[in-house]
Enzyme design. Structure first.
Site, PDB file in Angstrom:
ATOM      1  N   ASP A  57      25.488 -25.780 -33.667  1.00  0.00           N
ATOM      2  CA  ASP A  57      24.076 -26.588 -33.769  1.00  0.00           C
ATOM      3  C   ASP A  57      23.870 -25.207 -34.386  1.00  0.00           C
ATOM      4  OD1 ASP A  57      21.517 -27.337 -33.416  1.00  0.00           O
ATOM      5  OD2 ASP A  57      21.033 -25.592 -32.161  1.00  0.00           O
ATOM      6  N   ASP A  75      19.431 -24.286 -34.564  1.00  0.00           N
ATOM      7  CA  ASP A  75      18.486 -23.431 -34.340  1.00  0.00           C
ATOM      8  C   ASP A  75      18.780 -22.736 -32.642  1.00  0.00           C
ATOM      9  OD1 ASP A  75      16.572 -23.813 -36.504  1.00  0.00           O
ATOM     10  OD2 ASP A  75      16.158 -25.952 -36.309  1.00  0.00           O
ATOM     11  N   ASP A 103      22.586 -25.759 -27.895  1.00  0.00           N
ATOM     12  CA  ASP A 103      22.315 -25.020 -26.764  1.00  0.00           C
ATOM     13  C   ASP A 103      20.823 -26.003 -26.328  1.00  0.00           C
ATOM     14  OD1 ASP A 103      20.249 -24.638 -28.995  1.00  0.00           O
ATOM     15  OD2 ASP A 103      19.135 -23.531 -28.317  1.00  0.00           O
TER      16      ASP A 103
END
Length: 222
Positions: A15, A17, A173
């Site tokens: 991922d 960001d 996250d």
């Protein structure tokens, strides 16, 4: 969590960001510019950081909990306009991630991105970070007809890496990252250094393995 051995990993997808890159400073700055331009008070960094992984609408609603649905697109477009101007100005890889990418290259483990960030922001940012040439796959939120947690962008990333999903470690996250990884048959790795709030119940997320820091992730590959 399940037992994960490094020998299982033949490819890595990130991922963007809150996992690979700390984009929150630019995203929050753009939001505050949009708020100010539309007559609202700016909001502190700490109040917005955890929402940065969930996209522009989540950030807007965190800053303005009482905003009407009609006004959200107005603020969103203003945020995008400002973000395009400053994308990458204050962004850097999270601690230890530059060493990790070097280690993956050394091990001949291909890596790339599967993000919900729109392509018009993803690629310019990765260009500024000097990463584009090293990534066989960069899948953005609008690359396929679906975004995470749908499996379509995940499986496209696997196809472009030329690695079977079961041998890919997907690092994210957010809960949707773990859900997407599991649904795609990948190894789900939780980046605990990312944009996780105190109210997030990470114990309930379907993570196969967790990494507290980028250095812990480095140790996994050493």
């Amino acid at each position: 969590m399940t037992e994960v051995n490094v020998s299982q990993v033949k490819g890595v997808l990130f991922d963007l960001d809150g996992t690979l890159a700390d984009t929150a400073p630019d995203m929050i700055a753009a939001l505050n510019m949009a708020l100010q331009a539309n007559g609202y008070n700016q909001v502190g960094f700490d109040a917005l950081r955890a929402s940065a992984s969930h996209g522009s609408v989540a950030m807007i609603k965190t800053a303005l909990p009482d905003i009407t649905d009609e006004l959200v697109p107005v603020l969103q477009q203003s945020l995008f306009d400002h973000y395009q101007q400053i994308n990458g100005d204050n962004c850097q890889l999270f601690s230890g991630l530059d060493l990790l990418l070097a280690r993956l290259t050394e091990l001949k483990i291909p890596y790339g991105i599967v993000s919900n960030k729109p392509a018009r922001f993803t690629r310019p940012l990765l260009n500024r970070l000097g990463l584009t040439a090293n990534m066989p796959t960069i899948v953005s939120g609008d690359t396929t007809r679906h975004s995470k947690p749908h499996t379509a962008p995940m499986l496209l990333g696997a196809q472009q890496l030329n690695v079977a999903p079961q041998h890919i470690l997907y690092l994210g996250d957010a809960e949707r990252d773990m859900v997407a990884a599991k649904a795609s048959g990948m190894i789900s790795g939780l980046a605990q250094w990312g944009y996780i709030s105190s109210s997030d119940m990470i114990d309930k997320w379907p993570a196969d393995i967790r990494f507290k820091t980028g250095e812990c992730l480095n140790n996994f590959f050493n």
